[in-house]
Design a protein around this motif. Structure first.
Motif, PDB file in Angstrom:
ATOM      1  N   ASN A 112     -53.610   3.109 -88.964  1.00 32.47           N
ATOM      2  CA  ASN A 112     -53.847   3.693 -87.641  1.00 32.47           C
ATOM      3  C   ASN A 112     -53.270   5.099 -87.593  1.00 32.47           C
ATOM      4  O   ASN A 112     -52.235   5.373 -88.205  1.00 32.47           O
ATOM      5  CB  ASN A 112     -53.197   2.841 -86.540  1.00 32.47           C
ATOM      6  CG  ASN A 112     -53.824   1.476 -86.467  1.00 32.47           C
ATOM      7  OD1 ASN A 112     -55.014   1.352 -86.226  1.00 32.47           O
ATOM      8  ND2 ASN A 112     -53.020   0.431 -86.681  1.00 32.47           N
ATOM      9  N   TYR A 113     -53.936   5.958 -86.830  1.00 32.82           N
ATOM     10  CA  TYR A 113     -53.543   7.358 -86.735  1.00 32.82           C
ATOM     11  C   TYR A 113     -53.403   7.727 -85.272  1.00 32.82           C
ATOM     12  O   TYR A 113     -54.283   7.425 -84.457  1.00 32.82           O
ATOM     13  CB  TYR A 113     -54.602   8.260 -87.389  1.00 32.82           C
ATOM     14  CG  TYR A 113     -54.980   7.768 -88.762  1.00 32.82           C
ATOM     15  CD1 TYR A 113     -54.248   8.126 -89.878  1.00 32.82           C
ATOM     16  CD2 TYR A 113     -56.056   6.905 -88.929  1.00 32.82           C
ATOM     17  CE1 TYR A 113     -54.574   7.650 -91.133  1.00 32.82           C
ATOM     18  CE2 TYR A 113     -56.400   6.429 -90.182  1.00 32.82           C
ATOM     19  CZ  TYR A 113     -55.647   6.802 -91.282  1.00 32.82           C
ATOM     20  OH  TYR A 113     -55.972   6.332 -92.521  1.00 32.82           O
ATOM     21  N   PHE A 114     -52.297   8.373 -84.949  1.00 29.18           N
ATOM     22  CA  PHE A 114     -52.027   8.781 -83.579  1.00 29.18           C
ATOM     23  C   PHE A 114     -51.556  10.228 -83.568  1.00 29.18           C
ATOM     24  O   PHE A 114     -50.962  10.703 -84.540  1.00 29.18           O
ATOM     25  CB  PHE A 114     -50.944   7.892 -82.944  1.00 29.18           C
ATOM     26  CG  PHE A 114     -51.305   6.448 -82.938  1.00 29.18           C
ATOM     27  CD1 PHE A 114     -52.091   5.916 -81.921  1.00 29.18           C
ATOM     28  CD2 PHE A 114     -50.870   5.606 -83.951  1.00 29.18           C
ATOM     29  CE1 PHE A 114     -52.430   4.576 -81.922  1.00 29.18           C
ATOM     30  CE2 PHE A 114     -51.208   4.263 -83.956  1.00 29.18           C
ATOM     31  CZ  PHE A 114     -51.989   3.751 -82.938  1.00 29.18           C
ATOM     32  N   THR A 115     -51.817  10.909 -82.490  1.00 31.85           N
ATOM     33  CA  THR A 115     -51.337  12.270 -82.319  1.00 31.85           C
ATOM     34  C   THR A 115     -50.709  12.395 -80.945  1.00 31.85           C
ATOM     35  O   THR A 115     -51.164  11.755 -79.992  1.00 31.85           O
ATOM     36  CB  THR A 115     -52.477  13.289 -82.519  1.00 31.85           C
ATOM     37  OG1 THR A 115     -51.948  14.599 -82.325  1.00 31.85           O
ATOM     38  CG2 THR A 115     -53.633  13.046 -81.596  1.00 31.85           C
ATOM     39  N   ILE A 116     -49.659  13.195 -80.848  1.00 34.14           N
ATOM     40  CA  ILE A 116     -49.003  13.376 -79.556  1.00 34.14           C
ATOM     41  C   ILE A 116     -49.666  14.495 -78.763  1.00 34.14           C
ATOM     42  O   ILE A 116     -49.329  14.722 -77.616  1.00 34.14           O
ATOM     43  CB  ILE A 116     -47.492  13.648 -79.715  1.00 34.14           C
ATOM     44  CG1 ILE A 116     -47.233  14.869 -80.593  1.00 34.14           C
ATOM     45  CG2 ILE A 116     -46.805  12.433 -80.295  1.00 34.14           C
ATOM     46  CD1 ILE A 116     -45.779  15.289 -80.680  1.00 34.14           C
ATOM     47  N   ASN A 117     -50.610  15.181 -79.359  1.00 26.11           N
ATOM     48  CA  ASN A 117     -51.317  16.278 -78.711  1.00 26.11           C
ATOM     49  C   ASN A 117     -52.807  15.971 -78.706  1.00 26.11           C
ATOM     50  O   ASN A 117     -53.270  15.092 -79.411  1.00 26.11           O
ATOM     51  CB  ASN A 117     -51.116  17.584 -79.498  1.00 26.11           C
ATOM     52  CG  ASN A 117     -49.663  17.894 -79.739  1.00 26.11           C
ATOM     53  OD1 ASN A 117     -48.857  17.810 -78.834  1.00 26.11           O
ATOM     54  ND2 ASN A 117     -49.322  18.242 -80.956  1.00 26.11           N
ATOM     55  N   TYR A 118     -53.542  16.759 -77.925  1.00 29.12           N
ATOM     56  CA  TYR A 118     -54.994  16.742 -78.104  1.00 29.12           C
ATOM     57  C   TYR A 118     -55.217  17.461 -79.426  1.00 29.12           C
ATOM     58  O   TYR A 118     -54.961  18.652 -79.553  1.00 29.12           O
ATOM     59  CB  TYR A 118     -55.697  17.472 -76.948  1.00 29.12           C
ATOM     60  CG  TYR A 118     -57.156  17.658 -77.217  1.00 29.12           C
ATOM     61  CD1 TYR A 118     -58.016  16.574 -77.176  1.00 29.12           C
ATOM     62  CD2 TYR A 118     -57.676  18.900 -77.539  1.00 29.12           C
ATOM     63  CE1 TYR A 118     -59.361  16.724 -77.441  1.00 29.12           C
ATOM     64  CE2 TYR A 118     -59.017  19.064 -77.803  1.00 29.12           C
ATOM     65  CZ  TYR A 118     -59.854  17.975 -77.758  1.00 29.12           C
ATOM     66  OH  TYR A 118     -61.179  18.121 -78.026  1.00 29.12           O
TER      67      TYR A 118
END
Length: 132
Positions: A112-118
């Motif tokens: 899984n991949y997540f980002t704290i920004n757009y």
């Protein structure tokens, strides 16, 4: 296993999607943003603070004022996303193939991949490398 990325990931690849860079691109797309350039600088490049300031200046219970307020907020947000995507699209071509291979090896280790920004760079890389 999960991977959480922030804006430092983009910077490490030479793709700078700071608020200032995005606002510069917004002005290229729509010169009207030059009218609020000083406000943007006074807000320390915080586009959300500028949107809040605009919203506060358009108070009123008039349905037309509410519509106009929502319309302007949504337009600024859409222009922000358009500018961010434009910066990433322009720069993704300049990421060297060897860096892509290293990124691919890194991404393969996670589910899984997540980002704290757009973060359009992350999504474009995931689509390009097809590791999702």
């Amino acid at each position: 296993s999960h991977l959480l990325l922030g804006n430092g990931f983009n910077c490490s690849l030479g793709v700078y999607t700071t608020y200032s860079k995005i606002f510069e691109r917004m002005k290229e797309f729509s010169p009207d943003y030059k009218l609020i350039e000083e406000d943007f600088k006074n807000a320390n490049s915080d586009i959300e603070l500028v949107i809040g300031t605009l919203q506060n200046s358009m108070n009123g219970n008039n349905p037309f004022m509410k519509f106009l307020n929502n319309f302007i907020q949504n337009k600024i947000k859409a222009d922000f996303m358009k500018a961010a995507i434009s910066i990433v699209t322009d720069n993704i071509k300049e990421i060297y193939q060897e860096k892509n291979e290293e990124i691919y090896l890194l991404f393969q280790k996670f589910d899984n991949y997540f980002t704290i920004n757009y973060d359009p760079l992350l999504y474009l890389l995931l689509m390009k490398l097809k590791v999702y």
